[in-house]
Scaffold this motif. Structure first.
Motif, PDB file in Angstrom:
ATOM      1  N   LEU A   1     -22.931  31.166 -15.237  1.00 28.27           N
ATOM      2  CA  LEU A   1     -21.889  30.329 -14.627  1.00 28.27           C
ATOM      3  C   LEU A   1     -20.525  31.008 -14.686  1.00 28.27           C
ATOM      4  O   LEU A   1     -19.737  30.927 -13.735  1.00 28.27           O
ATOM      5  CB  LEU A   1     -21.834  28.966 -15.335  1.00 28.27           C
ATOM      6  CG  LEU A   1     -22.955  27.976 -15.009  1.00 28.27           C
ATOM      7  CD1 LEU A   1     -22.770  26.697 -15.821  1.00 28.27           C
ATOM      8  CD2 LEU A   1     -22.991  27.653 -13.517  1.00 28.27           C
ATOM      9  N   GLN A   2     -20.235  31.671 -15.774  1.00 30.45           N
ATOM     10  CA  GLN A   2     -18.962  32.379 -15.891  1.00 30.45           C
ATOM     11  C   GLN A   2     -18.879  33.530 -14.890  1.00 30.45           C
ATOM     12  O   GLN A   2     -17.820  33.789 -14.320  1.00 30.45           O
ATOM     13  CB  GLN A   2     -18.778  32.901 -17.317  1.00 30.45           C
ATOM     14  CG  GLN A   2     -18.508  31.803 -18.337  1.00 30.45           C
ATOM     15  CD  GLN A   2     -18.536  32.310 -19.758  1.00 30.45           C
ATOM     16  OE1 GLN A   2     -19.225  33.280 -20.080  1.00 30.45           O
ATOM     17  NE2 GLN A   2     -17.786  31.661 -20.637  1.00 30.45           N
ATOM     18  N   ALA A   3     -20.009  34.214 -14.683  1.00 30.75           N
ATOM     19  CA  ALA A   3     -20.033  35.319 -13.716  1.00 30.75           C
ATOM     20  C   ALA A   3     -19.757  34.811 -12.305  1.00 30.75           C
ATOM     21  O   ALA A   3     -19.029  35.440 -11.536  1.00 30.75           O
ATOM     22  CB  ALA A   3     -21.374  36.032 -13.776  1.00 30.75           C
ATOM     23  N   ILE A   4     -20.334  33.676 -11.959  1.00 33.94           N
ATOM     24  CA  ILE A   4     -20.092  33.099 -10.634  1.00 33.94           C
ATOM     25  C   ILE A   4     -18.619  32.715 -10.491  1.00 33.94           C
ATOM     26  O   ILE A   4     -18.019  32.871  -9.417  1.00 33.94           O
ATOM     27  CB  ILE A   4     -21.022  31.900 -10.412  1.00 33.94           C
ATOM     28  CG1 ILE A   4     -22.472  32.403 -10.270  1.00 33.94           C
ATOM     29  CG2 ILE A   4     -20.608  31.097  -9.178  1.00 33.94           C
ATOM     30  CD1 ILE A   4     -23.504  31.308 -10.178  1.00 33.94           C
ATOM     31  N   ALA A   5     -18.016  32.243 -11.584  1.00 34.34           N
ATOM     32  CA  ALA A   5     -16.592  31.919 -11.552  1.00 34.34           C
ATOM     33  C   ALA A   5     -15.755  33.186 -11.369  1.00 34.34           C
ATOM     34  O   ALA A   5     -14.720  33.166 -10.686  1.00 34.34           O
ATOM     35  CB  ALA A   5     -16.192  31.205 -12.841  1.00 34.34           C
ATOM     36  N   ILE A   6     -16.200  34.306 -11.973  1.00 37.81           N
ATOM     37  CA  ILE A   6     -15.494  35.581 -11.802  1.00 37.81           C
ATOM     38  C   ILE A   6     -15.462  35.983 -10.326  1.00 37.81           C
ATOM     39  O   ILE A   6     -14.484  36.534  -9.831  1.00 37.81           O
ATOM     40  CB  ILE A   6     -16.180  36.682 -12.643  1.00 37.81           C
ATOM     41  CG1 ILE A   6     -15.948  36.423 -14.135  1.00 37.81           C
ATOM     42  CG2 ILE A   6     -15.669  38.073 -12.262  1.00 37.81           C
ATOM     43  CD1 ILE A   6     -16.732  37.329 -15.047  1.00 37.81           C
ATOM     44  N   ALA A   7     -16.550  35.655  -9.607  1.00 37.50           N
ATOM     45  CA  ALA A   7     -16.624  35.944  -8.171  1.00 37.50           C
ATOM     46  C   ALA A   7     -15.967  34.839  -7.344  1.00 37.50           C
ATOM     47  O   ALA A   7     -16.212  34.735  -6.140  1.00 37.50           O
ATOM     48  CB  ALA A   7     -18.082  36.128  -7.750  1.00 37.50           C
TER      49      ALA A   7
END
Length: 238
Positions: A155-161
């Motif tokens: 979820l954090q990675a998707i937020a980074i994108a």
């Protein structure tokens, strides 16, 4: 209580039969295992330490934690600069770039022993691997290759994108990883992740996340539709 045991055994058998059926069908997927915790990649252990065929060598922007047993004043974090050096009290500048963790520990112990400490025991832990990357592709607002700094979840990675594209399929998030020498994939549903019903997995270096678009008719879509269990690694054959 004893009467429940046959029922539990029957349910376990049914689950295994469903998984076996999916693996032997034309769907072309095979389970690694039905463990809730996703296994780390071949090069990394569960604590995030590098365990590849060759030892990890420090590089610029890596953040390390240095501990000297019995001397708390010398315990501190240090960021490797662009020249591959770190600066520490008593010993000044030390070349860390290009060295393995044991090599740096030995060098620091040697430097501290030169007139400062008797038989120093130095431990180095890498907190951030700036040289590790994750790839975020597909229906995201800002797909790309990003540095992996510290522990990062899906979820954090998707937020980074910068989040999902409006055309993203919430049930079509796929995580690819190299496990046991094979390319594996796990399918996730954003609704399940956000609600906490499915564990938000930790990402590791070289992980690839692909978000399918709604209505797509790709081979990846076929794989997504044939995986019977969310959040479990399978081997895709497409």
């Amino acid at each position: 209580m004893h009467a429940l045991r046959p029922l539990r055994s029957l349910l376990c058998c049914l689950i295994l039969l469903v998984a076996a059926s999916a693996c032997s069908s034309n769907s072309g997927v095979r389970a690694v295992g039905a463990s809730k915790a996703l296994p780390p990649p071949d090069t990394t252990n569960a604590a995030g330490a590098y365990e590849g065929a060759s030892e990890y060598r420090l590089g610029a922007s890596d953040l390390i934690e240095i501990s000297v047993f019995g001397v708390e004043d010398l315990n501190r974090p240090a960021r490797v600069n662009s020249n591959g050096q770190i600066s520490l009290p008593l010993v000044g500048s030390v070349v860390a770039g290009g060295r393995t963790i044991p090599e740096l520990e030995q060098e620091l112990a040697r430097r501290y022993a030169e007139g400062y400490l008797q038989n120093p025991q130095v431990t180095v832990f890498v907190k951030e691997f700036s040289s590790q990357r994750i790839t975020l592709e597909g229906a995201l607002k800002k797909p790309g290759i990003y540095p992996l700094t510290g522990k990062t979840s899906l979820l954090q990675a998707i937020a980074i994108a910068e989040g999902l594209d409006p055309l993203a399929d919430l049930g079509g998030v796929v995580l690819f990883r190299q496990v046991n020498g094979q390319k594996m994939a796990a399918v996730y549903d954003m609704r399940e992740l956000r609600s906490g019903r499915v564990e938000d997995p930790q990402l590791f270096g070289d992980d690839i996340v692909v978000v399918e678009a709604s209505g797509s008719k790709t081979l990846l879509r076929r794989f997504i539709e044939t995986v019977p269990v969310l959040g479990v690694f399978w081997r895709p054959y497409y």
